[in-house]
Design an enzyme around this catalytic site. Structure first.
Site, PDB file in Angstrom:
ATOM      1  CG  ASP A 149      -1.887  -1.103   1.286  1.00 24.08           C
ATOM      2  OD1 ASP A 149      -2.278  -1.567   0.203  1.00 24.08           O
ATOM      3  OD2 ASP A 149      -2.285  -1.512   2.400  1.00 24.08           O
ATOM      4  CE1 TYR A 157       3.830  -6.634   4.451  1.00 25.39           C
ATOM      5  CE2 TYR A 157       3.293  -8.870   5.131  1.00 25.39           C
ATOM      6  CZ  TYR A 157       3.400  -7.911   4.142  1.00 25.39           C
ATOM      7  OH  TYR A 157       3.078  -8.232   2.853  1.00 25.39           O
ATOM      8  CE1 TYR A 192      -5.264  -7.008   0.173  1.00 25.68           C
ATOM      9  CE2 TYR A 192      -6.035  -9.269   0.344  1.00 25.68           C
ATOM     10  CZ  TYR A 192      -5.682  -8.174  -0.426  1.00 25.68           C
ATOM     11  OH  TYR A 192      -5.728  -8.264  -1.798  1.00 25.68           O
ATOM     12  CG  LEU A 240       2.314  -2.569   6.593  1.00 33.91           C
ATOM     13  CD1 LEU A 240       2.341  -3.655   7.657  1.00 33.91           C
ATOM     14  CD2 LEU A 240       1.095  -2.751   5.684  1.00 33.91           C
TER      15      LEU A 240
END
Length: 310
Positions: free
Chosen positions: A46, A74, A177, A198
């Site tokens: 993103d 992540y 996600y 993130l």
């Protein structure tokens, strides 16, 4: 414009994607810097997200699917007590609730979100419906029914919580996600949550210290752009080998004659200790990777070959 003809270059770059930039925009910037004819990225990040965005050039794109299938790690920071329209800080706050839960409740919620879980992708995702990304429908206020996806959350660790912020790392499967994971965690805690930070730390076994910043690419390019010789030598040096996406596979070596027939797509009689496996095939004389093969019994079958023009 000092570039003319696009270059045929081959290899992989581990880009450290900066914030506020779409993955495709980052790809176009990198293609421009390298003056590359063909390139593609692996694993959409993103605009909010930063970190590891593998970019495959030329023949390396043939093996990018092996990275797509890989595990990813992540680093996440989420704000508790607020649910947003996009599940991240780019959206508007649509619900506020008090933050009040125990450490036992947090541990139980984390446990419920670990293992094989179901997710409904956000409307603000790049999944396509009738050829159009969902986020384009969302921006028009439309809501499209999404299918439930099964993903694997292997581990959620390094968890710390202070006031209305929670920070953790997550190791997960393809298709996960993180915004949805955070939103689901917020619902389990009864307060709502959205992502404010993130960063992708890892794909497959690629090392974090191999990341290359966009600013570093521009810096190298600007130093070299007025030189006529070895214009791209320094930035090309940053590329990893074509076979790096399949580096986990064993290698086998062929003679020059064997390589000739293998590159023509012919099955070879070949004895190896490796059995019933894909292998990286190396032309021994030049130590050059020429494609993937599959060994079954005492045969080597071409599986994915590099272009003869490479």
């Amino acid at each position: 414009m000092f570039f003319q003809k696009k270059r045929n270059i081959h290899g992989l770059l581990l880009l450290d994607k900066p914030p506020g930039m779409s993955s495709n925009y980052a790809l176009q910037k990198v293609k421009f810097i390298f003056n590359a004819k063909k390139a593609g990225y692996v694993g959409t990040l993103d605009p909010l997200a930063t970190g590891m965005l593998p970019i495959c050039f030329g023949e390396c794109t043939k093996f990018s699917s092996y990275l797509t299938e890989s595990k990813k790690r992540y680093h996440v920071i989420a704000k508790l007590g607020e649910k947003t329209s996009t599940s991240d800080s780019y959206g508007i706050v649509i619900q506020k609730r008090p933050v009040s839960f125990t450490s036992f409740h947090l541990d139980a919620s984390i446990k419920e979100l670990t293992g094989v879980i179901n997710q409904i992708p956000s409307m603000y995702s790049a999944i396509k419906f009738n050829g159009i990304p969902l986020y384009k429908y969302a921006r028009k206020g439309l809501n499209i029914k999404r299918s439930i996806r099964e993903v694997s959350i292997y581990n959620i660790d390094h968890i710390s919580q202070e006031n209305n912020l929670i920070e953790f790392q997550v190791l997960c499967s393809k298709g996960t996600y993180i915004r949805t994971l955070v939103e689901d965690l917020g619902e389990k805690l009864g307060c709502g949550a959205h992502v404010i930070f993130l960063r992708r730390l890892q794909i497959a076994s690629y090392s974090y210290d191999k990341l290359v910043k966009m600013s570093h690419l521009y810096e190298l390019l600007n130093k070299e752009k007025n030189k006529d010789i070895n214009l791209f030598k320094k930035i090309d040096h940053l590329l990893m080998p074509i076979d790096s996406p399949v580096s986990f596979l064993p290698k086998i070596y062929l003679s020059f004659q064997q390589s000739y027939y293998f590159k023509l797509g012919q099955t070879l009689n070949f004895y190896s200790k490796v059995k019933n496996s894909l292998v990286r095939v190396i032309e021994q004389e030049h130590k050059k990777f020429i494609g993937l093969g599959k060994i079954t019994e005492e045969l080597l079958i071409p599986h994915r070959l590099l272009s003869t023009m490479y």
